[in-house]
Design a protein around this motif. Structure first.
Motif, PDB file in Angstrom:
ATOM      1  N   ASN A  16       5.375 -26.095  39.778  1.00 43.96           N
ATOM      2  CA  ASN A  16       5.587 -25.777  41.298  1.00 43.96           C
ATOM      3  C   ASN A  16       7.191 -26.574  41.511  1.00 43.96           C
ATOM      4  OD1 ASN A  16       5.615 -25.063  43.870  1.00 43.96           O
ATOM      5  ND2 ASN A  16       4.534 -27.111  44.305  1.00 43.96           N
ATOM      6  N   THR A  19      10.021 -24.297  39.525  1.00 41.33           N
ATOM      7  CA  THR A  19      10.250 -23.068  39.856  1.00 41.33           C
ATOM      8  C   THR A  19      10.125 -22.916  41.411  1.00 41.33           C
ATOM      9  OG1 THR A  19       7.775 -22.442  39.425  1.00 41.33           O
ATOM     10  CG2 THR A  19       9.368 -22.156  37.483  1.00 41.33           C
ATOM     11  N   LYS A  20       9.603 -23.667  42.107  1.00 38.19           N
ATOM     12  CA  LYS A  20       9.218 -23.492  43.587  1.00 38.19           C
ATOM     13  C   LYS A  20       7.933 -22.488  43.713  1.00 38.19           C
ATOM     14  CE  LYS A  20      12.014 -26.876  44.553  1.00 38.19           C
ATOM     15  NZ  LYS A  20      11.464 -28.193  44.929  1.00 38.19           N
ATOM     16  N   ARG A  21       7.238 -22.088  42.670  1.00 38.58           N
ATOM     17  CA  ARG A  21       6.489 -21.118  42.577  1.00 38.58           C
ATOM     18  C   ARG A  21       5.159 -21.775  42.405  1.00 38.58           C
ATOM     19  NH1 ARG A  21       7.358 -16.229  45.160  1.00 38.58           N
ATOM     20  NH2 ARG A  21       9.359 -15.645  44.765  1.00 38.58           N
ATOM     21  N   ARG A  22       4.081 -21.549  43.075  1.00 43.17           N
ATOM     22  CA  ARG A  22       2.732 -22.139  42.766  1.00 43.17           C
ATOM     23  C   ARG A  22       1.961 -21.405  41.688  1.00 43.17           C
ATOM     24  NH1 ARG A  22       1.391 -27.392  44.198  1.00 43.17           N
ATOM     25  NH2 ARG A  22      -0.780 -27.476  43.722  1.00 43.17           N
ATOM     26  N   GLN A 100       4.224 -19.851  52.393  1.00 40.52           N
ATOM     27  CA  GLN A 100       5.603 -19.610  51.838  1.00 40.52           C
ATOM     28  C   GLN A 100       6.571 -19.846  52.946  1.00 40.52           C
ATOM     29  OE1 GLN A 100       5.210 -15.385  50.929  1.00 40.52           O
ATOM     30  NE2 GLN A 100       4.255 -15.935  48.904  1.00 40.52           N
ATOM     31  N   THR A 110      10.113 -19.849  48.627  1.00 43.37           N
ATOM     32  CA  THR A 110       9.416 -20.957  48.019  1.00 43.37           C
ATOM     33  C   THR A 110       7.905 -20.985  48.528  1.00 43.37           C
ATOM     34  OG1 THR A 110       9.964 -22.732  49.673  1.00 43.37           O
ATOM     35  CG2 THR A 110      11.469 -22.523  47.780  1.00 43.37           C
ATOM     36  N   GLU A 111       6.970 -21.386  47.460  1.00 47.20           N
ATOM     37  CA  GLU A 111       5.712 -21.513  47.650  1.00 47.20           C
ATOM     38  C   GLU A 111       5.211 -23.193  47.909  1.00 47.20           C
ATOM     39  OE1 GLU A 111       4.269 -17.304  45.935  1.00 47.20           O
ATOM     40  OE2 GLU A 111       3.757 -19.382  45.024  1.00 47.20           O
TER      41      GLU A 111
END
Length: 305
Positions: A16, A19-22, A100, A110-111
């Protein structure tokens, strides 16, 4: 449980941050806090159980002849600790959800995980989750920080007071050395736990009273610091336990050597395993004493070395 935290939660947090993704989406937002809070509960109640065991060892009328605790009893205690910790952590699953946000500079989505109960919950459950959210900071501080530390300190003080009259008799004996070694191990585990959970409790109190004046980046940084202190505790605790508890460390090394070299039946390995087994049986466990009423006869074991 420390292994589960490092195996599952650490990769999710690192992914996270990069990548700023969960990873796994909303599922990880609910499971990761649940596992982290369960880890605090497992450590808290385990330290309390160890403190009770040390107190029973000190107040036993015949401490040198305590019977070996049955495996079923130990498993039952561990089951109560794990199931109880997971039950107390269930509100974390209902409290967190995925959100988000779009960056105003780069426009990248971003998540992140936010502490906000879902409005789709039943009214009674929703009110309970809100109550847990409002009391979460003090529940953390009281149950997962003050309880194990105060419990361990109290048990150690009472144990030392009881042992004070017997210090002259037990000093230098093997049983007295084992008792002192086990008490030092529990104190070391409590110190590591207290040092690693102090920043999280301080941050929780600060955020609770100053969150309107703090930016989202600051809150995310504090949350990241708290998580990595938890990961550090999960990494250090097993190593500390293996280093301080000689029987447990020896059994771990025997298992590693058996896996690396294979378990083929040869003379040298059988003699070495028999020798280590004899030493382990004569040693004291980290959790429970294993003294004998009369010392067993030593076998004439030896190696060419």
């Amino acid at each position: 449980w420390d292994f589960l935290i490092l195996f599952f939660c650490l990769p999710v947090v690192i992914f996270n941050e990069i990548t700023k993704r969960r990873l796994l989406g909303d599922v990880s937002c609910r499971i990761v806090p649940f596992m982290e809070v369960s880890s605090l509960g497992v450590t808290t109640f385990s330290l309390c159980a160890l403190g009770i065991d040390r107190f029973h060892a000190a107040t036993s009328p015949q401490a040198s002849t305590r019977p070996i605790e049955q495996c079923q009893s130990i498993i039952a205690k561990l089951a109560v600790i794990w199931v109880g910790s997971m039950t107390l952590s269930v509100p974390e699953i209902l409290l967190w959800q995925l959100a988000q946000d779009t960056s105003s500079v780069s426009g990248m989505v971003t998540e992140y995980c936010t502490m906000k109960p879902s409005s789709n919950l039943p009214e009674s459950v929703y009110s309970l989750v809100l109550t847990y959210q409002n009391a979460r900071m003090w529940w953390y501080f009281g149950c997962y920080f003050c309880l194990p530390i105060l419990f361990t300190i109290s048990c150690q003080l009472v144990t030392r007071r009881i042992r004070g009259t017997e210090k002259s008799q037990c000093r230098g004996t093997k049983h007295g050395q084992c008792e002192s070694h086990l008490n030092c191990t529990i104190i070391a585990l409590t110190v590591i736990y207290g040092l690693c959970t102090t920043p999280e409790n301080v941050c929780n109190i600060v955020v609770a009273y100053m969150s309107p004046d703090m930016s989202k980046q600051t809150l995310d940084l504090l949350n990241l610091i708290n998580q990595f202190f938890l990961f550090f505790k999960c990494s250090v605790t097993p190593v500390l336990l293996l280093c301080l508890c000689r029987p447990l460390g020896q059994a771990f090394m025997d298992c590693c050597c058996c896996c690396c070299e294979g378990c083929g039946p040869d003379t040298n390995s059988s003699e070495g395993s028999a020798d280590s087994k004899l030493k382990t049986e004569m040693s004291s466990s980290i959790f429970f004493d294993k003294p004998r009423e009369t010392p067993p006869p030593l076998l004439a074991l030896g190696t060419p070395c």
